[in-house]
Design a protein around this motif. Structure first.
Motif, mmCIF file in Angstrom:
data_model
loop_
_atom_site.group_PDB
_atom_site.id
_atom_site.type_symbol
_atom_site.label_atom_id
_atom_site.label_comp_id
_atom_site.label_asym_id
_atom_site.label_seq_id
_atom_site.Cartn_x
_atom_site.Cartn_y
_atom_site.Cartn_z
ATOM 1 N N ALA A 97 0.322 -1.187 -0.030
ATOM 2 C CA ALA A 97 -0.244 0.014 0.146
ATOM 3 C C ALA A 97 1.020 1.073 -0.107
ATOM 4 O O ALA A 97 0.418 2.097 -0.773
ATOM 5 C CB ALA A 97 -1.221 0.625 0.759
ATOM 6 N N ASN A 98 2.069 0.961 0.560
ATOM 7 C CA ASN A 98 2.933 2.248 1.229
ATOM 8 C C ASN A 98 3.646 2.960 -0.197
ATOM 9 O O ASN A 98 3.740 3.992 -0.525
ATOM 10 C CB ASN A 98 3.586 2.330 2.575
ATOM 11 N N ARG A 99 3.955 1.675 -1.223
ATOM 12 C CA ARG A 99 4.599 1.935 -2.492
ATOM 13 C C ARG A 99 3.962 2.019 -3.386
ATOM 14 O O ARG A 99 4.175 3.457 -3.897
ATOM 15 C CB ARG A 99 5.230 0.316 -2.542
ATOM 16 N N GLU A 100 2.161 1.850 -3.451
ATOM 17 C CA GLU A 100 1.978 2.216 -4.521
ATOM 18 C C GLU A 100 1.221 3.932 -4.300
ATOM 19 O O GLU A 100 1.576 4.563 -5.456
ATOM 20 C CB GLU A 100 0.239 1.145 -4.760
ATOM 21 N N GLN A 101 0.881 3.919 -3.157
ATOM 22 C CA GLN A 101 0.665 5.561 -2.788
ATOM 23 C C GLN A 101 1.968 6.478 -3.762
ATOM 24 O O GLN A 101 1.836 7.245 -3.672
ATOM 25 C CB GLN A 101 0.661 4.940 -1.198
ATOM 26 N N TRP A 102 3.144 5.540 -3.101
ATOM 27 C CA TRP A 102 4.672 6.478 -3.146
ATOM 28 C C TRP A 102 4.409 7.016 -5.078
ATOM 29 O O TRP A 102 4.605 7.795 -5.642
ATOM 30 C CB TRP A 102 5.441 6.051 -2.810
ATOM 31 N N LEU A 103 4.032 5.348 -5.363
ATOM 32 C CA LEU A 103 4.456 5.335 -6.828
ATOM 33 C C LEU A 103 3.852 6.753 -7.383
ATOM 34 O O LEU A 103 3.275 7.349 -8.672
ATOM 35 C CB LEU A 103 4.106 4.093 -7.370
ATOM 36 N N VAL A 104 1.382 6.446 -7.264
ATOM 37 C CA VAL A 104 0.892 7.023 -7.442
ATOM 38 C C VAL A 104 1.155 9.106 -7.017
ATOM 39 O O VAL A 104 1.495 9.591 -8.052
ATOM 40 C CB VAL A 104 -0.510 7.143 -6.797
ATOM 41 N N ALA A 105 2.018 9.446 -6.181
ATOM 42 C CA ALA A 105 2.259 10.487 -5.909
ATOM 43 C C ALA A 105 3.336 11.256 -6.951
ATOM 44 O O ALA A 105 4.266 11.873 -7.565
ATOM 45 C CB ALA A 105 2.642 10.432 -4.531
ATOM 46 N N ARG A 106 4.623 10.063 -7.315
ATOM 47 C CA ARG A 106 5.607 10.340 -7.966
ATOM 48 C C ARG A 106 4.952 10.818 -9.808
ATOM 49 O O ARG A 106 4.849 11.557 -10.180
ATOM 50 C CB ARG A 106 6.493 8.923 -7.976
ATOM 51 N N LEU A 107 3.559 9.464 -9.921
ATOM 52 C CA LEU A 107 3.089 10.053 -11.194
ATOM 53 C C LEU A 107 2.283 11.311 -11.098
ATOM 54 O O LEU A 107 3.128 11.750 -12.339
ATOM 55 C CB LEU A 107 2.493 8.894 -11.705
ATOM 56 N N GLN A 108 1.589 11.473 -10.193
ATOM 57 C CA GLN A 108 1.430 13.094 -10.305
ATOM 58 C C GLN A 108 2.282 14.212 -10.181
ATOM 59 O O GLN A 108 1.998 15.246 -11.438
ATOM 60 C CB GLN A 108 0.458 12.941 -8.699
ATOM 61 N N ASP A 109 2.979 14.207 -10.091
ATOM 62 C CA ASP A 109 4.175 15.107 -9.623
ATOM 63 C C ASP A 109 4.754 14.738 -11.458
ATOM 64 O O ASP A 109 5.432 16.566 -12.086
ATOM 65 C CB ASP A 109 5.755 14.638 -8.316
ATOM 66 N N THR A 110 4.716 13.939 -12.345
ATOM 67 C CA THR A 110 5.903 13.911 -13.035
ATOM 68 C C THR A 110 4.732 14.792 -14.237
ATOM 69 O O THR A 110 5.030 15.185 -15.369
ATOM 70 C CB THR A 110 6.075 12.839 -13.134
ATOM 71 N N LYS A 111 3.372 14.315 -14.131
ATOM 72 C CA LYS A 111 2.628 15.274 -15.015
ATOM 73 C C LYS A 111 2.336 16.819 -15.811
ATOM 74 O O LYS A 111 2.049 17.043 -16.610
ATOM 75 C CB LYS A 111 1.062 15.197 -14.181
ATOM 76 N N ALA A 112 2.690 17.424 -14.557
ATOM 77 C CA ALA A 112 2.571 18.992 -14.579
ATOM 78 C C ALA A 112 3.564 19.706 -15.919
ATOM 79 O O ALA A 112 2.336 20.111 -16.783
ATOM 80 C CB ALA A 112 3.509 19.747 -13.797
ATOM 81 N N ASP A 113 4.347 18.925 -15.986
ATOM 82 C CA ASP A 113 4.899 20.181 -17.251
ATOM 83 C C ASP A 113 4.327 19.209 -18.203
ATOM 84 O O ASP A 113 5.560 18.882 -19.570
ATOM 85 C CB ASP A 113 6.395 20.166 -17.149
ATOM 86 N N LYS A 114 3.839 18.634 -19.171
ATOM 87 C CA LYS A 114 3.857 16.830 -19.876
ATOM 88 C C LYS A 114 2.753 17.458 -20.476
ATOM 89 O O LYS A 114 1.680 18.114 -20.317
ATOM 90 C CB LYS A 114 3.660 15.561 -19.495
ATOM 91 N N SER A 115 3.051 16.771 -22.374
ATOM 92 C CA SER A 115 1.358 17.181 -22.817
ATOM 93 C C SER A 115 -0.304 17.019 -22.482
ATOM 94 O O SER A 115 0.077 15.870 -22.118
ATOM 95 C CB SER A 115 1.911 16.798 -24.668
ATOM 96 N N ALA A 116 -1.144 16.997 -23.112
ATOM 97 C CA ALA A 116 -2.150 16.311 -22.862
ATOM 98 C C ALA A 116 -2.991 15.081 -23.107
ATOM 99 O O ALA A 116 -2.975 14.091 -22.034
ATOM 100 C CB ALA A 116 -3.237 17.802 -23.979
#
Lengths: 232, 232
Positions: free
Chosen positions: B178-197
């Motif tokens: 659970a902690n690893r998945e939560q961490w991975l989702v947070a990282r993915l959210q972080d990387t979204k900001a400067d990406k194309s639609a």
């Protein structure tokens, strides 16, 4: 047998424990001590080759230090990182067959160092990195000598500490009864030289009495062996 | 959660392992690193109070070093001896409730570190002094993160090492699924900001799929619990 004590202590001159131990080993000719912190220049350099060569003539090397955060103070680690190069220790096996002793003084009570105690781990466990080093270097790891809260010792305990310490520095290991007696007789012989005739005679009496006891123990051992052999 | 990496390495800039790890944690905002060797002046002084205060804001402190003679290089021990005064650690309990992580890189194979193996002792045993320190300081000792012979890793293994390392620095402990998945989702959210639609949509799909799986696991856990309850 020649022994080198490598002392790691940032305030060696101000330490009651270290100064007490220092006065005691002056009585042994074949024991030399070196404060590691004094080998470094102000800018932190050390003559590596000189220090490597300096170890050559000794049979027993003793690391002596107060326990700081469950290990030696940094200066011993620095000395090991600098002087004990992989080439010197692993390729050339330069310290092979020498003995490695540890004299560690504790500020907290030795009894605290066990599973379930305040410190959780034993002294043996905490000193594993030194044992692993001895293993890698091909050295014989001696049972560490623990100085337990020196400040709380009474004069009789300090006297015992002194004899045990001198034994640790210069007696044959392991510290069997025979090796201890042999060491004691040698020490008594050493002290005879500059004494009056009366005192020399008294010392001889003590030596004879120790040697008689050794013979008694030997004959008792023979008896025990005979009884065991008959039982089998 | 804020993490401080305290690195002990005499040749930090020349170490392939350290430089690889260094590039990786730039991607995490709440992770700071400090090479201990750089905190000391040429004459070996350090601003103790400044370094004590610098630790205040961090929740996780990570000691990162190559294993030298079965411990850290001397600079970490020196830092501990200087900055972690008894008053700071024991009287004021300044590091209490923080986590202590260890990232240790090995030149010899990790498999050699066991009873009967060439190194005789496990990494856990050799790191006991740090564990004992965490215990004394009231810190939570995290399972050490071992970098096993970095030079022999292939690109896929290095990629895995990188993810595991970032997780060790910033995920909630213990590293449960659970902690690893939560961490991975947070990282993915972080990387979204400067990406194309398009890319943002793709990342959202991955996040949704992870969250679906989390829900599946949750419902499976409920089922298992129900079956167990009925059995009792």
């Amino acid at each position: 047998m020649k022994t080198l004590i490598l002392i790691s202590h940032p305030q060696f001159e101000d330490s009651g424990t270290q100064q007490f131990l220092k006065t005691s080993f002056y009585s042994l000719d074949d024991v030399k001590y070196q404060v590691i912190d004094e080998l470094y220049t102000a800018t932190g350099t050390i003559d590596i080759e000189k220090e490597q060569n300096a170890l050559r003539d000794f049979d027993r090397i003793v690391f002596q230090f107060p326990m700081y955060w469950y290990s030696s103070p940094a200066s011993l680690k620095r000395f090991m990182d600098d002087v004990f190069t992989r080439n010197y220790i692993v390729a050339k096996r330069s310290l092979k067959t020498k003995e490695l002793g540890i004299v560690v003084s504790l500020g907290d009570a030795e009894a605290d160092f066990q599973a379930g105690g305040p410190e959780q781990f034993t002294i043996s466990e905490l000193l594993r990195p030194f044992q692993a080093f001895a293993n890698k270097a091909g050295m014989t790891y001696l049972k560490p000598f623990v100085v337990n809260q020196f400040g709380y010792l009474d004069p009789a305990q300090k006297e015992k500490l002194l004899v045990d310490y001198l034994e640790y520095l210069s007696a044959e290991m392991p510290l069997s009864l025979a090796n201890r007696e042999q060491w004691l007789v040698a020490r008594l012989q050493d002290t005879k030289a500059d004494k009056s005739a009366d005192l020399q005679q008294a010392i001889d009496l003590v030596i004879n009495s120790i040697e008689d006891q050794q013979n008694n123990v030997e004959s008792l051992k023979q008896d025990v062996k005979m009884i065991r052999d008959q039982e089998e």
